[in-house]
Motif scaffolding. Sequence first.
Motif, PDB file in Angstrom:
ATOM      1  N   UNK A 145      19.817  18.642  20.634  1.00  0.00           N
ATOM      2  CA  UNK A 145      20.602  19.803  21.063  1.00  0.00           C
ATOM      3  C   UNK A 145      22.041  19.399  21.344  1.00  0.00           C
ATOM      4  N   UNK A 146      22.899  20.435  21.473  1.00  0.00           N
ATOM      5  CA  UNK A 146      24.316  20.190  21.733  1.00  0.00           C
ATOM      6  C   UNK A 146      24.670  20.327  23.209  1.00  0.00           C
ATOM      7  N   UNK A 147      23.715  20.570  24.039  1.00  0.00           N
ATOM      8  CA  UNK A 147      23.987  20.771  25.465  1.00  0.00           C
ATOM      9  C   UNK A 147      24.438  19.470  26.130  1.00  0.00           C
ATOM     10  N   UNK A 148      25.157  19.618  27.219  1.00  0.00           N
ATOM     11  CA  UNK A 148      25.560  18.456  28.014  1.00  0.00           C
ATOM     12  C   UNK A 148      24.593  18.293  29.164  1.00  0.00           C
ATOM     13  N   UNK A 149      23.754  17.267  29.108  1.00  0.00           N
ATOM     14  CA  UNK A 149      22.733  17.115  30.146  1.00  0.00           C
ATOM     15  C   UNK A 149      23.371  16.608  31.446  1.00  0.00           C
ATOM     16  N   UNK A 150      22.707  16.788  32.571  1.00  0.00           N
ATOM     17  CA  UNK A 150      23.206  16.217  33.825  1.00  0.00           C
ATOM     18  C   UNK A 150      23.165  14.686  33.758  1.00  0.00           C
ATOM     19  N   UNK A 151      23.972  14.049  34.594  1.00  0.00           N
ATOM     20  CA  UNK A 151      23.993  12.579  34.596  1.00  0.00           C
ATOM     21  C   UNK A 151      22.618  12.037  34.940  1.00  0.00           C
ATOM     22  N   UNK A 152      21.982  12.613  35.957  1.00  0.00           N
ATOM     23  CA  UNK A 152      20.633  12.215  36.358  1.00  0.00           C
ATOM     24  C   UNK A 152      19.639  13.298  35.951  1.00  0.00           C
ATOM     25  N   UNK A 153      18.508  12.878  35.424  1.00  0.00           N
ATOM     26  CA  UNK A 153      17.408  13.775  35.120  1.00  0.00           C
ATOM     27  C   UNK A 153      16.357  13.632  36.223  1.00  0.00           C
ATOM     28  N   UNK A 209      15.441  24.663  13.346  1.00  0.00           N
ATOM     29  CA  UNK A 209      16.755  24.951  13.944  1.00  0.00           C
ATOM     30  C   UNK A 209      16.658  26.103  14.932  1.00  0.00           C
ATOM     31  N   UNK A 210      15.715  26.990  14.685  1.00  0.00           N
ATOM     32  CA  UNK A 210      15.546  28.142  15.579  1.00  0.00           C
ATOM     33  C   UNK A 210      15.221  27.686  17.002  1.00  0.00           C
ATOM     34  N   UNK A 211      14.338  26.688  17.129  1.00  0.00           N
ATOM     35  CA  UNK A 211      13.975  26.180  18.456  1.00  0.00           C
ATOM     36  C   UNK A 211      15.155  25.453  19.109  1.00  0.00           C
ATOM     37  N   UNK A 212      15.889  24.705  18.295  1.00  0.00           N
ATOM     38  CA  UNK A 212      17.056  23.990  18.828  1.00  0.00           C
ATOM     39  C   UNK A 212      18.079  24.993  19.355  1.00  0.00           C
ATOM     40  N   UNK A 213      18.298  26.063  18.619  1.00  0.00           N
ATOM     41  CA  UNK A 213      19.264  27.083  19.052  1.00  0.00           C
ATOM     42  C   UNK A 213      18.817  27.754  20.347  1.00  0.00           C
ATOM     43  N   UNK A 214      17.510  28.005  20.463  1.00  0.00           N
ATOM     44  CA  UNK A 214      16.989  28.618  21.699  1.00  0.00           C
ATOM     45  C   UNK A 214      17.201  27.694  22.895  1.00  0.00           C
ATOM     46  N   UNK A 215      16.987  26.390  22.677  1.00  0.00           N
ATOM     47  CA  UNK A 215      17.185  25.434  23.752  1.00  0.00           C
ATOM     48  C   UNK A 215      18.653  25.364  24.149  1.00  0.00           C
ATOM     49  N   UNK A 216      19.536  25.366  23.157  1.00  0.00           N
ATOM     50  CA  UNK A 216      20.972  25.341  23.451  1.00  0.00           C
ATOM     51  C   UNK A 216      21.377  26.579  24.247  1.00  0.00           C
ATOM     52  N   UNK A 217      20.793  27.706  23.869  1.00  0.00           N
ATOM     53  CA  UNK A 217      21.144  28.948  24.561  1.00  0.00           C
ATOM     54  C   UNK A 217      20.728  28.917  26.025  1.00  0.00           C
ATOM     55  N   UNK A 218      19.650  28.220  26.330  1.00  0.00           N
ATOM     56  CA  UNK A 218      19.157  28.137  27.723  1.00  0.00           C
ATOM     57  C   UNK A 218      19.599  26.850  28.414  1.00  0.00           C
ATOM     58  N   UNK A 219      20.512  26.099  27.738  1.00  0.00           N
ATOM     59  CA  UNK A 219      21.075  24.860  28.292  1.00  0.00           C
ATOM     60  C   UNK A 219      19.978  23.840  28.607  1.00  0.00           C
ATOM     61  N   UNK A 220      19.003  23.752  27.705  1.00  0.00           N
ATOM     62  CA  UNK A 220      17.917  22.764  27.843  1.00  0.00           C
ATOM     63  C   UNK A 220      18.141  21.664  26.817  1.00  0.00           C
ATOM     64  N   UNK A 221      18.083  20.430  27.281  1.00  0.00           N
ATOM     65  CA  UNK A 221      18.301  19.284  26.392  1.00  0.00           C
ATOM     66  C   UNK A 221      16.978  18.860  25.764  1.00  0.00           C
TER      67      UNK A 221
END
Length: 541
Positions: A145-153, A209-221
């Motif tokens: 995904x293209x989201x920016x994850x938090x420094x700590x998970x 790609x559909x799942x990746x786009x959904x994850x990006x939309x919800x800011x999930x890495x």
Amino acid sequence: MIYIFGHKNPDTDSIVASLVLAHLKKKLGIKTQACRLGPINEESQYILNRFKINAPRYLKNVKTQVADIPYTKASVGTLTTSIMEAIHLMEKEELRSLAVVSKHNHVMGIVDLQELALTFIRTYEKELNAPFNNICEGLSSSPLTRTTPPFYINGEIIVLAYHYDTLKKKDILKDYHIAIVGDRHDITALAIEKNVSLIIVTGNHNLPQELIDKADAKDITIISTPFDSYETSKKLPLCKTIATYLKRDADYFGDQDYLSWVVEDMKNKPNQSAFPVVDEKNRYLGMLSRKNLIGAQGKSVILVDHNEYIQSAEGLREAVILEIYDHHKLGDIKTTYPLQFKNLPLGSTSTLLLQEFLERHMMPDDAYCGLILGGIISDTLMLTSPTTTDTDRRYVALLEKHLDLDVNDFARDMFKAGTALGTISTKELFYKDLKWFESDEKKACISQIFTLDIDTLKEREEELENLMIKIKTENKNAYVILSITDILKKGSYIYYEPDSKYLATYCFGPNIHKGKFLEGIVSRKKQVMPKVMEFISSSNL
């Protein structure tokens, strides 16, 4: 580094010898450092100033220090280093402990391999709090995904091996879950729907790609790893940082700490296997373990102008003596290995070292020729001492011609500088050229003061006598003698503390008394010391 030094309370010959030998070693491609065991006297300083040579470095002692021991230049971790990386470093470098440092390379503590291993043998870690970068590195993964994850998970690890209906019906998935999933796209879609913290796709499976786009939309890495679900679940806890296991109370050593301290401290810390080594600014240098101490050697040294422990540097018995250059009697220094020992009956060690140059068909630089000339003149009292040899006379003539100077003028200026009292205290004057000699449990100290103005020195006669009594009080088994040598009259005035009367009588005859002038007595080495050693070595005296 090889340290070259003369005796305590260094005279001119001792200072010159250390500098000249270091000069020779440099020409021979050997790295050494000229040192001294005490302050520079006025005569020596005059010579150094005249020939523009810096004084040797002051050396407090030659005790073995951590810097002398081949400690391990081990890698380090930081507070964000993963457990996996720490274990890898320790296994690779065969370490049992890893130092942890700050961004400024300051030691913060250590982590132990055994403790890290036991933690994961005894428990199964479901909770995870780890830097995202650690997770990616530990799992050899890359983001999908293209989201920016938090420094700590932060979250709870869950392996989605359930049937889709089970997950949906029992509402197992929560937003705090870190979901491990294979190629089941319906499960991945459900994880996205439930807003989990992180999705890890195992086996490097591709996602639509559909799942990746959904994850990006919800800011999930979502990341992808080549490992299967089992390997991933085992590696994830190892992505946590080592900060939790940091021993902040661990001992560490400075590189200037003495070995004797280190050994004692290690005895008191039997459960600490290795100790960080730091510099004076607490910056990490390496790790020291008990095995580093096995066969460790001390400082490498070369002695000039002496060969007795009592006159040498503190800690000499811990050092490795490589060479000795001297012109005195044989002393008590012993080694368990062969070494180069050159001792010749010459007027000065400076003479001996010029000989070392000439035997190699070399000549010292002009400034060092000047130093050698000063050393010979000082130790032979301008060739008038009974210790003077033809070699000394020949070398003085050689150096006078080479340097194109008047040796008599040079000697006069040098002695004038050396005998000027200025603001020097009586104690400093007495200790300036003092040597200790010992045999069994008996000791004797002989101080020699050179002067061109005996009347000024006689004004301090009472202070000097009180000082000798004080030295005797502090050293019960010692004899104390003072020889004030008048350079112009070519003789010495003899003083001693009351308990040394018998020694003075033995050395100088029955008519000796405090302050008596003895014509021709100018050499402590040849005219005083042999009788002193004879006296203190005999149990019948």
